[in-house]
Each structure stands twice: as structure tokens, then as C-alpha cells.
Write a protein that holds these residues in place. Structure first.
Motif, PDB file in Angstrom:
ATOM      1  N   LEU A  65      24.385 -62.350  -3.607  1.00 25.15           N
ATOM      2  CA  LEU A  65      23.818 -63.725  -3.845  1.00 25.15           C
ATOM      3  C   LEU A  65      22.557 -63.478  -4.761  1.00 25.15           C
ATOM      4  O   LEU A  65      22.203 -62.178  -5.085  1.00 25.15           O
ATOM      5  CB  LEU A  65      23.196 -64.359  -2.541  1.00 25.15           C
ATOM      6  CG  LEU A  65      24.330 -64.743  -1.617  1.00 25.15           C
ATOM      7  CD1 LEU A  65      23.597 -65.005  -0.340  1.00 25.15           C
ATOM      8  CD2 LEU A  65      25.052 -65.986  -1.753  1.00 25.15           C
ATOM      9  N   GLY A  66      21.854 -64.368  -5.419  1.00 23.78           N
ATOM     10  CA  GLY A  66      20.772 -64.044  -6.050  1.00 23.78           C
ATOM     11  C   GLY A  66      20.870 -64.623  -7.445  1.00 23.78           C
ATOM     12  O   GLY A  66      22.087 -65.088  -8.277  1.00 23.78           O
ATOM     13  N   ALA A  67      19.900 -64.813  -8.330  1.00 25.95           N
ATOM     14  CA  ALA A  67      19.527 -65.295  -9.553  1.00 25.95           C
ATOM     15  C   ALA A  67      19.826 -66.581  -9.722  1.00 25.95           C
ATOM     16  O   ALA A  67      19.535 -67.121 -11.118  1.00 25.95           O
ATOM     17  CB  ALA A  67      20.386 -64.277 -10.570  1.00 25.95           C
ATOM     18  N   ALA A  68      19.706 -67.459  -8.829  1.00 22.83           N
ATOM     19  CA  ALA A  68      19.922 -68.757  -9.157  1.00 22.83           C
ATOM     20  C   ALA A  68      18.522 -69.449  -9.713  1.00 22.83           C
ATOM     21  O   ALA A  68      18.764 -70.263 -10.323  1.00 22.83           O
ATOM     22  CB  ALA A  68      20.257 -69.616  -7.838  1.00 22.83           C
ATOM     23  N   THR A  69      17.532 -68.607  -9.206  1.00 20.95           N
ATOM     24  CA  THR A  69      16.181 -68.978  -9.711  1.00 20.95           C
ATOM     25  C   THR A  69      16.269 -68.845 -11.485  1.00 20.95           C
ATOM     26  O   THR A  69      15.562 -69.774 -11.832  1.00 20.95           O
ATOM     27  CB  THR A  69      15.383 -67.885  -9.225  1.00 20.95           C
ATOM     28  OG1 THR A  69      14.962 -68.096  -7.793  1.00 20.95           O
ATOM     29  CG2 THR A  69      13.856 -67.839  -9.834  1.00 20.95           C
ATOM     30  N   HIS A  70      16.960 -67.838 -11.832  1.00 17.14           N
ATOM     31  CA  HIS A  70      16.930 -67.806 -13.155  1.00 17.14           C
ATOM     32  C   HIS A  70      18.001 -68.696 -13.815  1.00 17.14           C
ATOM     33  O   HIS A  70      17.694 -69.296 -14.953  1.00 17.14           O
ATOM     34  CB  HIS A  70      17.106 -66.486 -13.586  1.00 17.14           C
ATOM     35  CG  HIS A  70      16.185 -65.337 -12.742  1.00 17.14           C
ATOM     36  ND1 HIS A  70      14.902 -65.690 -12.641  1.00 17.14           N
ATOM     37  CD2 HIS A  70      16.650 -64.267 -11.832  1.00 17.14           C
ATOM     38  CE1 HIS A  70      14.369 -64.587 -11.846  1.00 17.14           C
ATOM     39  NE2 HIS A  70      15.587 -63.914 -11.224  1.00 17.14           N
ATOM     40  N   LEU A  71      19.110 -68.984 -13.386  1.00 19.40           N
ATOM     41  CA  LEU A  71      19.923 -69.774 -13.919  1.00 19.40           C
ATOM     42  C   LEU A  71      19.638 -71.255 -13.926  1.00 19.40           C
ATOM     43  O   LEU A  71      19.775 -72.006 -14.882  1.00 19.40           O
ATOM     44  CB  LEU A  71      21.281 -69.718 -13.154  1.00 19.40           C
ATOM     45  CG  LEU A  71      22.571 -70.616 -13.606  1.00 19.40           C
ATOM     46  CD1 LEU A  71      22.806 -70.042 -14.871  1.00 19.40           C
ATOM     47  CD2 LEU A  71      23.811 -70.615 -12.475  1.00 19.40           C
ATOM     48  N   ALA A  72      18.725 -71.705 -13.129  1.00 24.66           N
ATOM     49  CA  ALA A  72      18.047 -72.709 -12.968  1.00 24.66           C
ATOM     50  C   ALA A  72      16.986 -73.052 -14.141  1.00 24.66           C
ATOM     51  O   ALA A  72      16.638 -74.187 -14.511  1.00 24.66           O
ATOM     52  CB  ALA A  72      17.224 -73.153 -11.696  1.00 24.66           C
ATOM     53  N   ARG A  73      16.621 -72.125 -14.944  1.00 25.43           N
ATOM     54  CA  ARG A  73      15.683 -72.080 -16.028  1.00 25.43           C
ATOM     55  C   ARG A  73      16.700 -72.222 -17.148  1.00 25.43           C
ATOM     56  O   ARG A  73      16.180 -72.544 -18.417  1.00 25.43           O
ATOM     57  CB  ARG A  73      14.920 -70.727 -16.105  1.00 25.43           C
ATOM     58  CG  ARG A  73      14.245 -70.441 -14.987  1.00 25.43           C
ATOM     59  CD  ARG A  73      13.628 -69.069 -14.741  1.00 25.43           C
ATOM     60  NE  ARG A  73      12.462 -68.854 -16.085  1.00 25.43           N
ATOM     61  CZ  ARG A  73      11.168 -69.016 -16.193  1.00 25.43           C
ATOM     62  NH1 ARG A  73      10.756 -69.827 -15.235  1.00 25.43           N
ATOM     63  NH2 ARG A  73      10.603 -68.911 -17.200  1.00 25.43           N
ATOM     64  N   LEU A  74      17.787 -72.143 -17.283  1.00 27.95           N
ATOM     65  CA  LEU A  74      18.800 -72.220 -18.567  1.00 27.95           C
ATOM     66  C   LEU A  74      19.788 -73.631 -18.293  1.00 27.95           C
ATOM     67  O   LEU A  74      19.914 -73.869 -19.442  1.00 27.95           O
ATOM     68  CB  LEU A  74      19.707 -71.015 -18.305  1.00 27.95           C
ATOM     69  CG  LEU A  74      19.194 -69.596 -18.460  1.00 27.95           C
ATOM     70  CD1 LEU A  74      20.410 -68.589 -18.197  1.00 27.95           C
ATOM     71  CD2 LEU A  74      18.364 -69.595 -19.614  1.00 27.95           C
ATOM     72  N   VAL A  75      19.831 -74.072 -17.286  1.00 33.49           N
ATOM     73  CA  VAL A  75      20.601 -75.273 -17.139  1.00 33.49           C
ATOM     74  C   VAL A  75      19.918 -76.462 -16.099  1.00 33.49           C
ATOM     75  O   VAL A  75      19.340 -75.867 -15.144  1.00 33.49           O
ATOM     76  CB  VAL A  75      22.066 -74.973 -16.615  1.00 33.49           C
ATOM     77  CG1 VAL A  75      22.838 -74.326 -18.073  1.00 33.49           C
ATOM     78  CG2 VAL A  75      22.130 -74.420 -15.314  1.00 33.49           C
TER      79      VAL A  75
ATOM     80  N   ILE B  42       1.266 -71.953 -16.052  1.00 30.91           N
ATOM     81  CA  ILE B  42       1.591 -73.102 -15.704  1.00 30.91           C
ATOM     82  C   ILE B  42       3.202 -73.650 -15.523  1.00 30.91           C
ATOM     83  O   ILE B  42       3.496 -74.584 -15.309  1.00 30.91           O
ATOM     84  CB  ILE B  42       1.298 -74.287 -16.925  1.00 30.91           C
ATOM     85  CG1 ILE B  42       2.167 -73.738 -18.324  1.00 30.91           C
ATOM     86  CG2 ILE B  42      -0.322 -74.128 -17.417  1.00 30.91           C
ATOM     87  CD1 ILE B  42       2.078 -75.006 -19.359  1.00 30.91           C
ATOM     88  N   ASP B  43       3.759 -72.265 -15.303  1.00 26.21           N
ATOM     89  CA  ASP B  43       5.065 -72.210 -14.786  1.00 26.21           C
ATOM     90  C   ASP B  43       5.165 -73.199 -13.488  1.00 26.21           C
ATOM     91  O   ASP B  43       4.511 -72.890 -12.480  1.00 26.21           O
ATOM     92  CB  ASP B  43       5.630 -71.176 -14.805  1.00 26.21           C
ATOM     93  CG  ASP B  43       7.341 -71.068 -14.884  1.00 26.21           C
ATOM     94  OD1 ASP B  43       8.008 -71.926 -14.566  1.00 26.21           O
ATOM     95  OD2 ASP B  43       7.759 -70.051 -15.708  1.00 26.21           O
ATOM     96  N   PRO B  44       6.190 -74.091 -13.296  1.00 24.90           N
ATOM     97  CA  PRO B  44       6.137 -74.824 -11.979  1.00 24.90           C
ATOM     98  C   PRO B  44       6.829 -73.995 -11.102  1.00 24.90           C
ATOM     99  O   PRO B  44       6.734 -74.282  -9.927  1.00 24.90           O
ATOM    100  CB  PRO B  44       7.138 -76.181 -12.499  1.00 24.90           C
ATOM    101  CG  PRO B  44       7.854 -75.544 -13.814  1.00 24.90           C
ATOM    102  CD  PRO B  44       7.070 -74.792 -14.447  1.00 24.90           C
ATOM    103  N   VAL B  45       7.527 -73.177 -11.248  1.00 20.71           N
ATOM    104  CA  VAL B  45       8.139 -72.358  -9.961  1.00 20.71           C
ATOM    105  C   VAL B  45       7.694 -70.710 -10.328  1.00 20.71           C
ATOM    106  O   VAL B  45       7.569 -70.274 -11.305  1.00 20.71           O
ATOM    107  CB  VAL B  45       9.752 -72.394 -10.308  1.00 20.71           C
ATOM    108  CG1 VAL B  45      10.374 -71.079  -9.365  1.00 20.71           C
ATOM    109  CG2 VAL B  45      10.105 -73.485 -10.212  1.00 20.71           C
TER     110      VAL B  45
END
Length: 264
Positions: free
Chosen positions: A137-147, A211-214
């Protein structure tokens, strides 16, 4: 083989990853990458870092075989900590980071690209998180920055990939170019960034991160807790063992079928 740094033009450092056959990084590779990016960013002569890779693809995630042949949870803990450090090094780099992505960008590759400031991709690049197919599991945090959010969830749950052109339409990929032109396109963007005042570009990077929201570090660390739960419960080993019977690779992807993956 490993991680190297070069300076092809004034103000630009290129950090290159090369772990054949598919850039599935062992534990030491993640730490080497983190150290190289942090060193490049702290160099007062550097105003932009380009992150690139040799071989068939940009990054295929962690070396699953290393986990399978290591007793206990040492390799798992090492990979999780190494990925955390590498992703953070890209995000926290004192100067902007341009990711030059070709071929497959999977698993940990999403963490690297998703934390970069800009992405230039070749027209054969594909992006995805096949984690559920590989006992992780993992890196959904970063995929959410792409799509967008719903596409991220669909890609995550299905292990499908998105093309560079699709990400370009979503605005997360700056340019899509033929593979032969990838390096020059990434250096062109890096050169434009590096033309800015070195002190001011560092202030700009710090301001934008502020200022990143996440909080990407906290968000990714939260995800990692579920990776440990999956491993302690035994489900991760069960899925990884099934994956291992279908591929002879040492990576988080079956590279023989990378180009055949279903795409979103």
C-alpha cells in the motif's frame, strides 16, 4: 549501477538512477537517491535539479525480491524508511526538481514524480500504483498530486496506469515529447528555472511548499502504517507470493508486460 550526479550546464544538477534491469530500487538505492538529491539541492551553485533514470523505465518501485529473500521485517522497514527519505528529499529539495520520466513510472516512481516540482515525460511513459497487486500500500498521497481525486482512487483500486498524455491533459505533466528528446526537453525547462536568482528561487520553493494544502510527509507516513498492518497480518506475503509466481523480475512490475498493462 547506482545513483550519479552530473552538471551538464550552469546552475543545473542532473541526478541519474541506474539499477538494472528495471530500476526497482533496493533499500540502499533509496537512501543513495535521497542523499544525492539533498546534496545537489544544498549546492549554492545549483538552482534546479533534474531527476532522471537510465534503462527501460524511470522507476519500478521497490525491489520485491529483496524483501522475499530477507528474514523478518528488516527489508520492509528499510524500504519504507528509504522511500520516505527519497520522497521527502525530492519534495524538500532547496531548489525546484524536474522529473524526466520515460517508460514505466510505478510504485515508488509515483512518489518521486509526485513530489517533483515539474514533470517532463516521454510519449511512452505510463504512471500507476500496482500496489494492491503486489501486497503493498502507499503513495496514494503522491498519485493524488498528479490526477484528480476520483481518478486517483480508480487507478489505485484497479492497478491500472495512465499515460503521459493523459496526465498532460490533467496539467501535472508539463510536456510530452518523443523519448529521444526527453533529456533535452527536461534540461531546457531546468535551464529556464536556473536563470532565476539563486536566492530568490530557494525562497520561492520554500514559500510554495509552505502553502501546500496537504502535508505530504504526514500523509504518506499515515499510509505506511497500513502497509505494516498488511504485512503483519500475512496478507502482503500471500499477495507477493502470488505475484512472484507470475514474474521472474526483481521489481515492483512485470516488465515483460509493462506496455501491455490496462490503461485508464
Amino acid at each position: 549501477m547506482g545513483v550519479s550526479t552530473s552538471a551538464p550546464q550552469k546552475g543545473v544538477a542532473v541526478v541519474t538512477v541506474d539499477f538494472p534491469p528495471v530500476n526497482a530500487l533496493p533499500v540502499r538505492g533509496w537512501y543513495e537517491l535521497a542523499a544525492a538529491v539533498r546534496a545537489a539541492g544544498s549546492d549554492p551553485e545549483v538552482r534546479c535539479v533534474v531527476l532522471t533514470a537510465e534503462g527501460r523505465g524511470f522507476n519500478a518501485g521497490v525491489d520485491i525480491k529483496e524483501m522475499q529473500r530477507t528474514e523478518g521485517h528488516g527489508a520492509l522497514i528499510g524500504a519504507n524508511r528509504g522511500c520516505f527519505e527519497a520522497f521527502a528529499a525530492v519534495y524538500e529539495c532547496e531548489v525546484p526538481v524536474v522529473a524526466a520520466v520515460h517508460g514505466f513510472c510505478l510504485g515508488g516512481g509515483i512518489g518521486l514524480a509526485g513530489n517533483a516540482d515539474a514533470i517532463v515525460a516521454s510519449d511512452d511513459a505510463t504512471f500507476g500504483l500496482p500496489e494492491l497487486d503486489r501486497g503493498a500500500l502507499g503513495a496514494a498521497t503522491h498519485l493524488a498530486r498528479l490526477v484528480p481525486q476520483h481518478l486517483m482512487r480508480t487507478l489505485y483500486y484497479t492497478s491500472r496506469t495512465a499515460t503521459a498524455e493523459e496526465l498532460h491533459r490533467h496539467g501535472s505533466v508539463w510536456r510530452v515529447v518523443p523519448r529521444a528528446e526527453l533529456r533535452s526537453a527536461a534540461l531546457e525547462l531546468a535551464d529556464e528555472i536556473a536563470a532565476k536568482d539563486g536566492h530568490l528561487i530557494r525562497l520561492a520553493k520554500a514559500a510554495i511548499n509552505g502553502i501546500d494544502p496537504v502535508d505530504v510527509r504526514r500523509s504518506y507516513r499515515f499510509e505506511q502504517g497500513f502497509t505494516f498492518e498488511a504485512n503483519l497480518s500475512g496478507v502482503a506475503d500471500r499477495v507477493r507470493d502470488t505475484f512472484g509466481t507470475h514474474t521472474s523480475g526483481t521489481s515492483g512490475t512485470d516488465t515483460s508486460g509493462t506496455d501491455k498493462e490496462q490503461r485508464a
